[in-house]
Design a protein around this motif. Structure first.
Motif, PDB file in Angstrom:
ATOM      1  N   ARG B  49      18.490 -33.272 -63.261  1.00  0.00           N
ATOM      2  CA  ARG B  49      18.913 -32.007 -63.849  1.00  0.00           C
ATOM      3  C   ARG B  49      18.230 -30.820 -63.174  1.00  0.00           C
ATOM      4  O   ARG B  49      17.024 -30.831 -62.965  1.00  0.00           O
ATOM      5  N   GLY B  50      19.006 -29.825 -62.823  1.00  0.00           N
ATOM      6  CA  GLY B  50      18.443 -28.605 -62.248  1.00  0.00           C
ATOM      7  C   GLY B  50      18.424 -28.596 -60.744  1.00  0.00           C
ATOM      8  O   GLY B  50      18.186 -27.572 -60.138  1.00  0.00           O
ATOM      9  N   SER B  51      18.680 -29.761 -60.103  1.00  0.00           N
ATOM     10  CA  SER B  51      18.637 -29.745 -58.639  1.00  0.00           C
ATOM     11  C   SER B  51      19.946 -29.244 -58.045  1.00  0.00           C
ATOM     12  O   SER B  51      19.986 -28.858 -56.890  1.00  0.00           O
ATOM     13  N   THR B  52      21.023 -29.249 -58.847  1.00  0.00           N
ATOM     14  CA  THR B  52      22.360 -28.783 -58.464  1.00  0.00           C
ATOM     15  C   THR B  52      22.960 -29.555 -57.291  1.00  0.00           C
ATOM     16  O   THR B  52      23.917 -30.274 -57.475  1.00  0.00           O
ATOM     17  N   LYS B  87      29.173 -34.940 -59.288  1.00  0.00           N
ATOM     18  CA  LYS B  87      30.299 -35.166 -58.388  1.00  0.00           C
ATOM     19  C   LYS B  87      29.704 -35.627 -57.075  1.00  0.00           C
ATOM     20  O   LYS B  87      28.838 -34.962 -56.508  1.00  0.00           O
ATOM     21  N   ASN B 100      26.480 -33.430 -56.304  1.00  0.00           N
ATOM     22  CA  ASN B 100      26.412 -32.178 -57.045  1.00  0.00           C
ATOM     23  C   ASN B 100      26.277 -32.506 -58.513  1.00  0.00           C
ATOM     24  O   ASN B 100      27.103 -33.234 -59.056  1.00  0.00           O
ATOM     25  N   GLU B 101      25.263 -31.955 -59.149  1.00  0.00           N
ATOM     26  CA  GLU B 101      25.147 -32.243 -60.578  1.00  0.00           C
ATOM     27  C   GLU B 101      25.330 -30.975 -61.369  1.00  0.00           C
ATOM     28  O   GLU B 101      24.900 -29.901 -60.961  1.00  0.00           O
ATOM     29  N   SER B 102      26.009 -31.089 -62.498  1.00  0.00           N
ATOM     30  CA  SER B 102      26.063 -29.963 -63.442  1.00  0.00           C
ATOM     31  C   SER B 102      25.702 -30.504 -64.816  1.00  0.00           C
ATOM     32  O   SER B 102      26.402 -30.277 -65.785  1.00  0.00           O
ATOM     33  N   ILE B 103      24.607 -31.241 -64.862  1.00  0.00           N
ATOM     34  CA  ILE B 103      24.145 -31.833 -66.119  1.00  0.00           C
ATOM     35  C   ILE B 103      23.790 -30.704 -67.076  1.00  0.00           C
ATOM     36  O   ILE B 103      23.128 -29.742 -66.682  1.00  0.00           O
ATOM     37  N   PRO B 104      24.244 -30.769 -68.317  1.00  0.00           N
ATOM     38  CA  PRO B 104      24.050 -29.641 -69.231  1.00  0.00           C
ATOM     39  C   PRO B 104      22.575 -29.384 -69.563  1.00  0.00           C
ATOM     40  O   PRO B 104      21.712 -30.190 -69.243  1.00  0.00           O
TER      41      PRO B 104
END
Lengths: 448, 434
Positions: B49-52, B87, B100-104
């Motif tokens: 989380r947060g690494s985008t 993704k 690509n992460e967009s973990i809430p």
């Protein structure tokens, strides 16, 4: 500028009725300047209407900005410029235009205004320097254009054919969608880029609610509104990410909380007033109640809702939004491009254009841009709802068309020498925002 | 779903997976395999989380570091992709290039627990196990009561009852639940990592059951665990007699703050304060941390001049050694002084006093506790622990009481209206909030 165009008409035959603005001589100059601005890293849009005092909805147009250009620097500070194009040849109107521009800058709170003409007289240059107004003439424009020849001539809001058609069609469709009020859509389409973050967030919430009431939106209105919503959200996020240099993230949260509940980021007294009002209300109901009991009636308990609590509830999306803002701030080099990336994808790729495929734009379409844009869409989903965000779902797939490349590993140190003292790469996430919030856990080695 | 703030599914599965990783693969561990996978899923989610955007190689390195086999990592990423959290970008040959992460944000991530359990297709035995773990961590329980809840969590039929029995066996096997048989033959279950008093806690559970108060005590424990240091007067989940019962039985700890002016307020804590269900113990044996947190909450809630942000105050106290310059410090902290945590020193003028810190580590722990659910990190719901109490207008309760007993209606009403006007005018003059 109606006055100005009246003057122009004296020297040049007016364009035939029904000619679109982009097909006139002035429109051509505006497009060229906007293309140059975009090539140099700014989000540029042509012919952006500027509303007056906002009392009469869409008809209340004060003037329009020939080119609105927004640059984001590496500290994520937004600077907004207006470029005023005059295609006429005479010099008589120059001083008036320059003084008008100085006032316009003050009115709109712009950081920069530029005066564009085929040729600029020495007198006008001197006046422009005194007023701190930039000047761009045909010769300079042409020489700079020669360096950006690889950019498509028309794309997105730089008079892209598909984008213009989709925007026009949206204008027509919106007339048949009564729940989407003109002032709301006009705000998101034209004014959001000049607004503060909490106003944008408020507008996005309004858009989501209106879209839900309206039911399904027709295409291309859904794509155009979704695109404008995304660009507006990015502008808000970048503004707030820039603020993180001055305020802590909890300070930013409080500011947004105040702004989104009371409408004013710097005013906390409304909540105090409500708290006192609650006290008065409860007191009076208690009295009434007691008077009935004294008169022999049976007591009935009815809870009095607290006005303060009703107002002060933080919007649910705030965590999501702040997460997005922090992600923007930790990677400013990519974040500063996002307005351009979103503009290309939403207003070129999504409406069927092909300009976005030009190699000139490849730098805006890397995997890192994709990552931040996906977070932005997630955030838009939680603010404006499923309907607005789902129109943008195809965006992720556009990146796949651009050749995938490896991404830089920004979070690994290039010095692997002292890894023994340090946790391995994966565990080094204490630099990541939020890493400290992990639930505390243990290695259960004693149980072995 | 009950009680998302304390012991969420995410927290429990994550801890369970780390706990289980210490055991060799055995039937107990294998039976809880989906939960272990859910835990690994959350482990990766928290780390990514947060690494985008990360290169695939970095994600693999994170996976190895979290002791995930490449195969498990692949499954975890696939699950996250289904949820829309990541993704994976692949080259034309299908080899992953970047993720690509967009973990809430954390609160949303934690509340995604039930969804994740559905996605990993948690078996009835695992759902029952999760329930048993949560329930016995929350409070010591009679076996029958616990199994009843476990059966309900697993679906409620005959098979579910068997699943609950099996889950209890597994959890006992990995030492997360302890079974004690009391003198009268009834069996009590508790989590030995939280209820460290040993087997005598079983008597407490029996007494609570005899008094038909298990539910009342459970609600109280949940409320306090979510708001450590909550003022006794603010308990809403149950009535005062059960608070007293829980305190005398050792289920809840009470710190009393007494000011020199004779005011007295109780603040409640649970043993969950600094112990998690899996055995980390940084217990506050002397109770000093509880004292300090209690004092801060008192100052923010009841004091004559309310302390606006206890965490800021504590931080300054730690940074500079002294903090504050107001009159109420002179009266409000005699117990902290007697405990040797702080000393009251004269302030800028005769009537004002400052606090001087003597035990920095106590203050640091108290600070962690106070900021654990800081608005910056917590969900809006759990963020409100202190700010909510700060916003709480306790004088009204007193006024309401006054209004019912004394005949001062008109005066009181005039006073309230004057207060209302006062805020409005201050605003007009450009006065700030305080």
């Amino acid at each position: 500028m109606s006055e100005q165009s009246a003057r122009n008409r004296k020297r040049r035959p007016a364009p035939a009725r029904g000619t679109a603005p982009e097909d006139t001589i002035g429109g051509e100059l505006e497009r060229r300047v906007a293309r140059l601005e975009f090539a140099e890293g700014a989000l540029a849009r042509v012919r952006v209407p500027v509303a007056g005092d906002g009392s009469d909805g869409a008809r209340n147009v004060l003037t329009d900005m020939d080119i609105l250009s927004i640059e984001v620097d590496a500290r994520l500070r937004l600077s907004r410029s207006s470029l005023e194009c005059k295609s006429g040849k005479g010099q008589s109107g120059e001083p008036m235009t320059l003084i008008w521009l100085a006032g316009f800058r003050q009115l709109m709170g712009l950081e920069r205004v530029v005066y564009v003409r085929p040729s600029v007289s020495t007198r006008a240059r001197a006046l422009a320097r005194r007023l701190d107004i930039g000047v761009l003439d045909e010769a300079t424009l042409a020489s700079r254009e020669s360096a950006i020849a690889w950019l498509p001539e028309r794309f997105a809001h730089v008079d892209g054919v598909e984008c213009t058609a989709a925007e026009r069609r949206t204008d027509t469709q919106l007339k048949g969608l009564p729940f989407l009020r003109p002032e709301l859509t006009a705000f998101l389409r034209y004014e959001a880029l000049l607004a503060d973050s909490h106003e944008i967030l408020g507008g996005l919430v309004g858009l989501g609610e209106a879209a839900d009431r309206q039911g399904s939106l027709p295409s291309p209105a859904s794509h155009i509104l979704g695109g404008h919503a995304l660009v507006a959200l990015l502008a808000a996020g970048l503004t707030d990410a820039g603020r993180l240099d001055h305020v802590s993230s909890s300070g930013l949260r409080q500011r947004l909380h105040r702004a989104l509940t009371t409408g004013d980021p710097d005013d906390s007294s409304l909540l105090e007033v409500l708290e006192r009002a609650d006290a008065v209300l409860r007191h009076v109901t208690d009295r009434t109640h007691r008077a009935y009991v004294d008169a022999g009636a049976d007591p009935i308990q009815i809870g009095v809702p607290s006005l303060r609590d009703a107002i002060a509830a933080a919007p649910e999306y705030l965590d999501d939004y702040l997460d997005f803002v922090q992600r923007l701030r930790v990677n400013p080099l990519v974040a500063r491009d996002l307005l351009q990336t979103a503009e290309l994808l939403c207003f070129d790729a999504l409406v069927g254009g092909s300009g976005w495929r030009a190699p000139a734009f490849a730098r805006l379409l890397t995997a890192e841009h994709q990552g931040l844009l996906l977070v932005a869409i997630r955030c838009l989903r939680s603010i404006a709802g499923e309907q607005i965000a789902s129109a943008l779902d195809p965006i992720a797939s556009f990146f796949a068309i651009v050749a995938p490349t490896t991404v830089p590993d920004r979070r690994s140190s290039p010095h692997p020498a002292d890894t023994r003292d340090r946790p391995a790469p994966g565990a080094r996430n204490d630099a990541q925002p939020g890493a400290a919030e992990q639930p505390t856990l243990i290695q259960a080695s004693e149980d072995r | 779903m009950e009680n998302m703030n304390v012991l969420s599914d995410a927290e429990l599965t994550l801890g369970l997976s780390r706990h289980l990783s210490a055991y060799a693969m055995a039937p107990e561990r294998a039976a809880l395999g989906n939960l272990e996978f859910a835990g690994q899923f959350f482990e990766m989610a928290f780390r990514l989380r947060g690494s985008t955007t990360s290169p695939a190689s970095r994600v693999s390195a994170i996976g190895l570091d979290a002791s995930l086999t490449p195969r498990t990592l692949k499954d975890v990423l696939a699950t996250m992709e289904t949820l829309g959290w990541v993704k994976v970008n692949r080259d034309p040959n299908g080899v992953p290039l970047s993720v690509n992460e967009s973990i809430p944000a954390i609160p949303a991530l934690i509340s995604a627990g039930p969804r994740v359990l559905d996605m990993v297709a948690a078996e009835p035995v695992e759902r029952a196990g999760l329930h048993l773990l949560r329930a016995t961590t929350m409070q010591p329980l009679l076996t029958d009561e616990a199994l009843e809840g476990g059966t309900a969590a697993a679906g409620g039929d005959q098979q579910a009852a068997e699943a609950a029995e099996a889950a209890l066996r597994h959890l006992t096997g990995v030492r997360l639940i302890r079974r004690v048989t009391a003198a009268d033959g009834r069996e009590v279950l508790y989590n030995p990592n939280v209820w460290t008093q040993g087997d005598q806690i079983a008597d407490t559970a029996l007494r609570a059951a005899d008094a038909k108060a298990t539910g009342e005590v459970g609600a109280l424990l949940e409320e306090i665990a979510a708001n450590p240091g909550m003022p006794e007067a603010h308990v809403t989940s149950t009535s005062a007699q059960w608070v007293a019962f829980a305190v005398t039985q050792g289920l809840v700890q009470r710190s009393v703050i007494q000011t020199s002016e004779g005011r007295e307020q109780g603040f409640l804590f649970t043993p969950h304060l600094a112990r998690d269900p899996f055995g980390t113990t940084s217990g506050d044996a002397s109770g000093q941390v509880r004292q300090l947190v209690g004092s801060m909450v008192y100052a923010a809630t009841f004091a004559q001049f309310r302390l606006h942000s206890p965490d800021v105050f504590l931080r300054r106290l730690i940074d500079r050694g002294v903090a504050g310059d107001v009159s109420s410090i002179g009266t409000d902290y005699p117990m902290l002084e007697r405990a040797g945590i702080v000393r009251v020193v004269p302030g800028s003028t005769t009537n004002k006093f400052r606090l001087e810190l003597l035990q920095a580590e106590v203050a640091e722990e108290a600070l962690t506790l106070l900021t654990a659910r800081d608005p910056q990190t917590g969900a809006p719901a759990e963020a409100s622990v202190l700010s909510g109490q700060r916003g709480y207008v306790h004088v009204e309760r007193e006024r309401a009481r006054l209004a019912l007993t004394a005949d001062t209606d008109e005066i009181e009403q005039a006073r309230l209206l004057a207060a209302l006007r006062d805020v409005s005018t201050r605003r007009a003059m450009g006065g700030g909030s305080r």
